[in-house]
Design an enzyme around this catalytic site. Structure first.
Site, PDB file in Angstrom:
ATOM      1  N   ASP A   1       7.146 112.784  54.895  1.00  0.00           N
ATOM      2  CA  ASP A   1       7.287 111.764  53.684  1.00  0.00           C
ATOM      3  C   ASP A   1       8.496 111.439  53.130  1.00  0.00           C
ATOM      4  OD1 ASP A   1       6.231 109.991  52.003  1.00  0.00           O
ATOM      5  OD2 ASP A   1       4.816 110.960  51.033  1.00  0.00           O
TER       6      ASP A   1
HETATM    7  C1  BGC Z   1       4.734 107.840  50.046  1.00  0.00           C
HETATM    8  C2  BGC Z   1       4.110 107.397  51.407  1.00  0.00           C
HETATM    9  C3  BGC Z   1       4.963 106.177  51.984  1.00  0.00           C
HETATM   10  C4  BGC Z   1       6.453 106.248  51.895  1.00  0.00           C
HETATM   11  C5  BGC Z   1       6.930 105.153  52.453  1.00  0.00           C
HETATM   12  C6  BGC Z   1       6.216 107.740  49.806  1.00  0.00           C
HETATM   13  O1  BGC Z   1       6.963 107.713  48.492  1.00  0.00           O
HETATM   14  O2  BGC Z   1       4.400 109.036  49.392  1.00  0.00           O
HETATM   15  O3  BGC Z   1       2.812 107.325  51.316  1.00  0.00           O
HETATM   16  O4  BGC Z   1       4.155 105.898  53.218  1.00  0.00           O
HETATM   17  O5  BGC Z   1       6.790 106.571  50.642  1.00  0.00           O
HETATM   18  O6  BGC Z   1       7.110 104.139  51.665  1.00  0.00           O
END
Ligand code: BGC
Length: 764
Positions: free
Chosen positions: A235
């Site tokens: 993530d």
């Molecule tokens: C979120 C993800 C997301 C990623 C990219 C993160 O903060 O938890 O779900 O895909 O950011 O935006």
């Protein structure tokens, strides 16, 4: 063919890579892309949020939410889940895949199959359900749809990512059985049924280890147990110790954050704390996905804006969940209601999605008032009152005008719900109430207009103190850019509602499973309710929910009949097929979600009263009937035994029950499972004497190992088997016996007992 040529290229590239180049491929180039390697013609690919629409930044290095390109905003996951319709979700996936192709995106960052552990979870709108089977099946359908278009997905957030508060530090402190039965299961179903190209490792720690560096999760479970063939990406900013991450099987760090971690990987190999073969394996898998993604790109793909908008309307209608319809107040018809008062700013200014990384810039945005005027303006008289102020929850000044409008109409339809700032990634809710102004508005309208329908807009469960004051309640979730049309289709009966709750609506926050342990204490998230999440908890506690899991009304009625099983006695290897006839007994065409729950009547461990195992959605004309059948396998009857680290289908009686909701079981049958499984006994030095003595096989070992000592407890004239031990002795772990018996039983004998017992298996 494609796999072979990709594999050949990977084989050619691998030996040519320097250590530095290999390490460099293990992190992103920038915010939204992987690193290319021009020297060897390795391309880069574009990754973008997701899940319910494409959030594509103008460039791969545009950080944050940027000024993204317009894309179709479908209803969010809560709404999609309420359809319980795997074919429909597959088609949503297809449409999303098409948009990715049109906008040059190779991997869509979704779906999210995290369990809605608490009603307060800030991202509940982005996740499907409180139930693992429903979440996993929907996730698989979504992934298969997207990937059918030559676009990858990222199944997220692996795993036990159920709280937003301190999300980059929180430790999901849960027992292993709960982890497997509730939190891993949706991922397992999705991986096995759809092989997502990527999986996104979570921010949080799980049982003390960060999700981005857990060998237990990323290698043992994901790869070895489930056969995951894709790559794991972090993530965004979830990496903590990059070298540990590589060892654990975490392929790509996202986003690109310079070269610090790449250098650490190089260094770790050089000083011998990271095996280069481990790195090679990851790089090989990264190249496989990158080359595959590139080879499946379609030039000139069409975003199909109009087609997808129309489809998004259909999906919104399918997800609308009718919670109350007293006196047949709905559907609205011009014969019944000539003058309709539309109350509430959401009708003019819709809330159609959630806050955070999933926010889509819609290609267009419908609202109730415009569509109503366009499509029904000639047939009915429409009045509108704002009712509340979306920027001030305590402003009651607009209620007076709304009451006048409501009182002067034949029916009032109040659009209420949660404003955008109530539900967001990054923060959890602290209560489940609507803004006070919305609650007051509804009660006051109901006081002046006996025909009142509430149309709710919210991404997760809310309390409804006015539930008994109104005749109609339609839950419409966060219905996406074309939600208004879909909602009106249901209100006016063009579409018969068929949504069912994928999450329990509690009467009050205090009734919810994680109430005592949410969000966390000093970052420690204690999963005290264990496997009793969602309806499993309400069932066990015999707590009445406001609206139960699986519930939703229709404008028609269905009858369930003729439950039958292929055998009432079967083995775990054979499994069993259960069938049912469903008939539409009403006057309009409609769809019913048939839900199959299994209950274990007696088990060596504590189990939920019932668990959802299968479901299907059928569409029937009035008087039409159909027969549905589900094949159940060993796993459907199993629990996860954390001591043995395996799923066990225990012999015994089970009930197979068909419901129209989890609290409306219509037909049930009892069956008997005869297990043929062989499972290890797993007795060790900490197993109590009682267990060794009560088990026939280990008793024999004890009798040959320490006959003289046992004999001390045998009453006159009785045999060794009839020995009577006192309570103090019998409930001690074996490891204590050398000193409890003052050496009469030696450590060697305890070790021998443990060793001999470890060879024993039994049929549960
Ligand atoms: C979120 C993800 C997301 C990623 C990219 C993160 O903060 O938890 O779900 O895909 O950011 O935006």
């Amino acid at each position: 063919m494609e796999k072979n040529s990709t594999q050949n290229r990977v084989d050619q590239i691998m030996p040519k890579l320097s250590l530095e180049e290999k390490a460099s491929l293990c992190s992103g180039r920038d915010d939204w892309s992987t690193k290319p390697l021009e020297r060897l013609d390795v391309p880069w690919i574009w990754l973008s949020d997701g899940p319910h629409g494409l959030r594509r930044a103008p460039f791969t290095n545009t950080s944050g939410y940027g000024d993204q390109l317009p894309a179709t905003c479908f209803p969010t996951a809560s709404a999609l889940a309420a359809t319980w319709d795997l074919d429909l979700i597959y088609k949503v996936g297809q449409a999303l895949g098409e948009e990715c192709q049109a906008l040059d995106v190779n991997v869509l960052l979704g779906p999210g199959v995290n369990i809605k552990r608490s009603v307060l979870g800030g991202r509940n709108f982005e996740f499907f359900s409180e139930d693992p089977v429903l979440s996993g099946e929907l996730g698989a359908a979504f992934i298969n749809g997207v990937q059918s278009q030559g676009v990858g997905t990222s199944l997220k957030h692996f795993v036990a990512n159920n709280v937003e508060t301190m999300r980059m530090f929180a430790n999901s402190n849960l027992d292993t059985r709960t982890l497997h039965e509730i939190y891993l299961t949706p991922f397992e179903i999705a991986v096995k049924k759809s092989q997502p190209w990527t999986i996104m490792a979570c921010y949080n720690r799980v049982q003390g280890v960060y999700g981005t560096q857990s060998p237990g999760l990323l290698t043992d479970v994901l790869k070895n147990d489930w056969g995951f063939e894709g790559i794991v990406i972090s993530d965004w900013f979830a990496v903590v110790d990059r070298v540990e991450g590589v060892k654990a099987g975490m392929h790509i760090e996202m986003p690109g954050v310079g070269t610090v971690n790449d250098s650490l990987i190089v260094e770790a190999v050089k000083i011998g704390i990271l095996d280069e073969n481990v790195l090679d394996n990851l790089v090989r898998e990264i190249l496989t996905i990158v080359l595959k993604a590139k080879s499946l790109e379609k030039d000139g793909a069409d975003q199909n804006i109009e087609g997808h908008h129309a489809f998004a309307r259909q999906v919104a209608a399918e997800s609308a969940t009718l919670l109350k319809n007293e006196n047949g107040i709905l559907p609205l018809s011009k014969d019944k209601y000539k003058k309709v008062a539309i109350i509430g700013e959401f009708a003019a200014n819709p809330r159609f999605q959630g806050n955070g990384s999933s926010e889509v810039k819609p290609t267009k945005l419908d609202n109730i008032l415009d569509i109503l005027k366009n499509e029904y303006g000639n047939e009915i008289e429409i009045t509108y009152a704002q009712g509340y102020n979306l920027t001030n929850d305590h402003d009651y000044s607009l209620i007076g005008d709304a009451k006048i409008a409501a009182a002067g109409a034949d029916i009032a339809v109040v659009f209420a719900g949660l404003p955008l700032h109530y539900e967001s990634e990054g923060i959890d809710r602290t209560h489940i109430d609507l803004p006070p102004s919305h609650n007051k508005l509804i009660s006051e309208i109901a006081g002046v207009q006996k025909n009142t329908v509430v149309v709710l807009t919210n991404g997760s469960a809310v309390a409804m103190p006015w539930v008994n004051e109104v005749d109609g309640i339609l839950e419409t979730w966060l219905a996406g850019q074309a939600g208004a049309g879909g909602i009106l289709d249901v209100l006016f009966g063009k579409v018969n509602p068929s949504g069912k709750l994928a999450e329990t609506f509690p009467v009050k926050l205090e009734d919810t499973p994680a109430f005592l342990n949410f969000p966390a204490e000093q970052g420690e998230v204690l999963y005290g309710e264990r496997i009793f999440v969602g309806y499993r908890y309400y069932d066990k506690k015999k707590t009445e929910p406001l609206f139960p899991f699986g519930y939703g009304l229709s404008y028609t009625t269905f009858e369930f009949d003729n439950i039958s099983v292929s055998a009432s006695d079967f083995t775990d290897v054979e499994g069993v097929t259960v069938s049912l006839t469903v008939k539409n007994t009403g006057f309009v065409k409609g769809k019913e979600v048939v839900q199959l729950y299994i209950s274990d009547k007696e088990c060596s461990l504590s189990r939920p009263e019932k668990e959802l195992k299968r479901f299907t959605k059928v569409e029937l004309e009035p008087n039409e009937k159909t027969t549905i059948s589900f094949k159940l396998e060993a796993r459907d009857f199993s629990f996860f035994d954390s001591r043995r680290k395996m799923w066990i289908a225990e012999s015994g009686d089970f009930t197979l029950a068909f419901g129209s909701s989890s609290r409306d079981i219509r037909q049930a049958v009892d069956v008997t499972l005869n297990s043929t499984q062989k499972v290890p006994l797993t007795f060790d030095e900490f197993t109590f004497f009682r267990e060794y003595w009560e088990n026939k096989q280990t008793r024999e070992i004890l009798k040959t190992l320490v006959p003289a000592w046992i004999n001390n407890f045998v009453p006159e004239g009785k045999t060794l088997d009839e020995a009577q031990f006192n309570a103090f002795l019998i409930d001690q772990p074996m490891v204590k016996f050398p000193y409890i018996t003052k050496g009469e039983i030696s450590f060697e004998q305890v070790n021998e007992l443990v060793k001999k017992s470890s060879e024993i298996t039994f049929t549960p």
